[in-house]
Design an enzyme around this catalytic site. Structure first.
Site, PDB file in Angstrom:
ATOM      1  N   GLU A  83     -52.327  32.417  14.862  1.00  0.00           N
ATOM      2  CA  GLU A  83     -51.608  31.137  14.896  1.00  0.00           C
ATOM      3  C   GLU A  83     -52.214  30.193  13.848  1.00  0.00           C
ATOM      4  OE1 GLU A  83     -48.672  30.091  16.517  1.00  0.00           O
ATOM      5  OE2 GLU A  83     -48.685  32.252  16.778  1.00  0.00           O
ATOM      6  N   SER A  84     -51.390  29.808  12.881  1.00  0.00           N
ATOM      7  CA  SER A  84     -51.893  29.083  11.700  1.00  0.00           C
ATOM      8  C   SER A  84     -52.602  27.774  12.040  1.00  0.00           C
ATOM      9  CB  SER A  84     -50.749  28.822  10.712  1.00  0.00           C
ATOM     10  OG  SER A  84     -49.718  28.067  11.317  1.00  0.00           O
ATOM     11  N   CYS A  86     -45.010  34.656   3.776  1.00  0.00           N
ATOM     12  CA  CYS A  86     -45.032  34.029   5.111  1.00  0.00           C
ATOM     13  C   CYS A  86     -45.467  32.566   5.012  1.00  0.00           C
ATOM     14  CB  CYS A  86     -45.993  34.819   6.000  1.00  0.00           C
ATOM     15  SG  CYS A  86     -46.449  33.984   7.518  1.00  0.00           S
ATOM     16  N   VAL A  91     -48.828  37.795  11.327  1.00  0.00           N
ATOM     17  CA  VAL A  91     -49.854  37.165  10.494  1.00  0.00           C
ATOM     18  C   VAL A  91     -49.508  35.674  10.431  1.00  0.00           C
ATOM     19  CG1 VAL A  91     -50.415  39.202   9.151  1.00  0.00           C
ATOM     20  CG2 VAL A  91     -48.517  37.767   8.406  1.00  0.00           C
TER      21      VAL A  91
END
Length: 203
Positions: free
Chosen positions: A62-63, A10, A50
């Site tokens: 949320e990165s 991801c 993720v």
């Protein structure tokens, strides 16, 4: 201790792994099978995606939100600009990346087999064209914001790493961008944060 639930392929999880390794702190990465997600992923994140960061009672997803939290909690090295004006500009650029680049990454990542070849090709072309417009910036700049590695570099790095994997070819005019990408890829934290599945994405 912080726990990061991360997908091994991801690009958004890769951003968070990179920040954690840049900070050189104690944390645990729990790999999540993106095709067979455990039930607790949907409990922690209503969108069932993720990365997810858990620290005691705090659960974040949320990165970019996760990474800003890590940056504020562990300020060395600082990855968001200290100056409020520059920080606001950086946030705007991060937002633009999501709207102009990573919306197409979602198409390439999630719609395999579901969307037609035309949709995939359009996504590749949009990414190629947008990245090409960024290339001149690196005739002068070492990184996005100048000489210092920042959250903007973190945000875009997983896409640059996956260009071969996504079948995106950049023209020779994008050479400064690719040299910039190599600077990121040679950082010790970048190398450490790669999963075995990500290492094989690049020829």
């Amino acid at each position: 201790m912080m726990v990061l639930y991360s997908g091994t392929t991801c690009p958004f999880s890769q951003r968070c792994r990179l920040v954690l390794f840049e900070k050189g702190m104690d944390f645990e990465v729990r790999d999540v099978d993106l095709f067979n997600k455990p039930e607790d992923i949907s409990t922690m994140n209503p969108y069932g995606q993720v990365p997810i960061l858990v620290e005691r009672d705090l659960v974040l997803y949320e990165s970019n939100i996760i990474n800003e939290y890590i940056d504020e909690r562990f300020p060395h090295p600082q990855l968001m600009p200290a100056d409020p004006l520059m920080r606001a500009r950086a946030r705007l650029m991060l937002f633009n990346f999501e709207k102009e680049l990573f919306v197409h990454v979602h198409t390439l990542e999630n719609d395999k087999g579901r969307s037609g070849d035309k949709v995939q090709e359009k996504a590749r072309n949009e990414i190629r064209d947008r990245l090409t417009t960024l290339a001149p910036l690196f005739l002068k700049n070492k990184y996005m914001l100048g000489d210092e590695f920042s959250m903007l570099d973190v945000a875009i790095a997983p896409l640059l790493w996956r260009l071969d994997h996504y079948g995106i070819e950049l023209s020779k005019t994008a050479a400064p961008l690719m040299k910039y990408a190599e600077r990121i890829f040679s950082r010790p934290a970048y190398i450490e944060a790669l999963t075995p599945s990500e290492k094989v994405m690049r020829r």
